[in-house]
Enzyme design. Structure first.
Site, PDB file in Angstrom:
ATOM      1  N   THR A  92       0.862  -1.175   0.000  1.00 41.32           N
ATOM      2  CA  THR A  92       0.000   0.000   0.000  1.00 41.32           C
ATOM      3  C   THR A  92       0.900   1.227   0.000  1.00 41.32           C
ATOM      4  O   THR A  92       1.907   1.277   0.695  1.00 41.32           O
ATOM      5  CB  THR A  92      -1.025  -0.020   1.168  1.00 41.32           C
TER       6      THR A  92
ATOM      7  N   CYS B 167      -3.451   7.680   7.550  1.00 37.23           N
ATOM      8  CA  CYS B 167      -4.085   6.363   7.517  1.00 37.23           C
ATOM      9  C   CYS B 167      -3.151   5.350   8.179  1.00 37.23           C
ATOM     10  O   CYS B 167      -1.958   5.604   8.339  1.00 37.23           O
ATOM     11  CB  CYS B 167      -4.332   5.916   6.085  1.00 37.23           C
TER      12      CYS B 167
ATOM     13  N   HIS C 194      -6.037  -1.076   4.712  1.00 36.07           N
ATOM     14  CA  HIS C 194      -5.609   0.333   4.740  1.00 36.07           C
ATOM     15  C   HIS C 194      -6.778   1.148   5.290  1.00 36.07           C
ATOM     16  O   HIS C 194      -7.722   1.461   4.570  1.00 36.07           O
ATOM     17  CB  HIS C 194      -5.263   0.757   3.304  1.00 36.07           C
TER      18      HIS C 194
END
Lengths: 161, 208
Positions: A23, A29, A46
């Site tokens: 990711t 995040c 995520h």
């Protein structure tokens, strides 16, 4: 095998035996890697926000730490992972801008980290390593053949965790 | 009429927003030209409503390193303004301000960082001023915050801010062009949905 599987924002992917989950540029995040080292089932979610609001119409469970982690565990169990064997590695939760007075959500990165930790504790999954906080974005790679995590960020050395 | 999602905007509303963006960007381009004593032109702004991953790809990909200055708008009109400069554009700013070019983003020191923050602040303020005058809406701007980092991480800030309300993000994106399009920077306005309704109402878009 060098199969790379990209995990988007508010997204989850999993794989077995082989392949690397990746990711890109986690800011505030948090990327959560869950892994069963015996069955070699690995997943990465995520998440963007700490909690799903009650009565929320939001269909995407992977946006939130609490619902995202729980849904990921369920999916992994279907594919042969055992919950009691799962371990977790987490990364992200940065504060990208030092905003005087803070945004409307305050330090959301920190709140995301805390919610991820709480949810994992409630599910009885140990966090074996974490690379969180700070003020920079992280690209997170997780190798499902051996459970090794890897982080790249701007202007810093690559971290293996 | 009132919208609860960005996707509900009709063509007329989008045209109106593009027009607003165009006036804001025009004003900001003039300010930028004056500050840098250089000829800066602008592109016609685009209004885009996209998913989280799409918007990052649209702006150049998650791992692209940019210099970003973020300002919160509050008051009658709230949301976020972001000014993104890529490496080449940052160097133009340094060159025009006689600070000397740099080799890597890592080489930015305190003086250069504050120069970028200041230039960005001027640009964002002149954009917001133009929008404010045009619509007679008062807009307050926060102190600017700056980061040099991956685009994906930077864009996570507005996405998270609106994350409980929407799965998409709307950008009003104006580009500044120096030297015939080789070097660009993006000025992005991200209004929240409540303010968008307020603005469109005020401009008479929903009064049919």
């Amino acid at each position: 095998m060098n199969k790379e599987i990209a995990v988007g924002i508010a997204d989850m992917k999993f794989t077995r035996m082989e392949g690397r989950l990746i990711t890109y540029a986690l800011g505030s995040c948090v990327g959560v890697c869950l892994y069963d080292p015996i069955a070699k089932v690995g997943a990465m979610v995520h998440i963007m926000l700490p909690q799903r609001l009650e009565n929320s119409a939001d269909a995407n469970v992977y946006k939130f730490a609490d619902t995202g982690i729980r849904a990921t565990i369920k999916k992994m169990e279907v594919f042969g992972a055992l919950k009691r064997r799962l371990i977790a590695k987490i990364a992200g939760g940065a504060k990208m801008f030092d905003i005087p007075g803070g945004g409307s959500l305050g330090n959301i990165g920190q709140r995301n980290i805390e919610s991820v930790r709480n949810t994992l504790r409630e599910e009885g999954i140990p966090i074996i390593s974490e690379e969180v906080g700070g003020n920079f974005a992280r690209t997170l790679v997780f190798d499902c053949s051996n459970g090794q995590g890897n982080i790249r960020s701007f202007g810093r050395k690559e971290i293996i965790f | 009429m009132k919208i609860s999602k960005y996707e509900e905007m009709n063509g007329f509303a989008i045209d109106m927003l593009r027009e607003i963006g165009s006036i804001g960007t025009g004003n900001a381009a003039t300010a930028l030209s004056n500050t840098l004593s250089a000829k800066i032109s602008m592109s016609l702004p685009e209004v885009k409503i996209m998913g989280y991953n799409q918007v990052i790809d649209f702006l150049g990909g998650p791992e692209k390193i940019v210099s970003a200055v973020l300002v919160h708008m509050t008051g009658e009109f709230s949301g976020i303004m972001l000014y993104l400069l890529d490496f080449d554009f940052v160097n133009i700013v340094f060159e025009r301000l006689s600070l000397g070019k740099i080799e890597h983003f890592e080489d930015i020191d305190e003086i250069r960082a504050s120069a970028i923050a200041e230039v960005s602040n001027i640009i964002i303020s002149s954009y917001a001023n133009a929008v404010s005058q045009l619509s007679s809406i008062s807009i307050n701007l926060s102190v600017p915050a700056m980061a040099i980092n991956m685009l994906g991480g930077i864009m996570s800030v507005p996405m998270i801010e609106y994350g409980y309300v929407t799965d998409t993000i709307m950008v009003v994106d104006g580009k500044f062009i120096y030297n015939g399009g080789e070097m660009t920077s993006n000025l992005i306005m991200l209004p929240d949905i409540k303010s968008l309704n307020f603005l469109l109402n005020k401009l008479g878009v929903f009064n049919e």
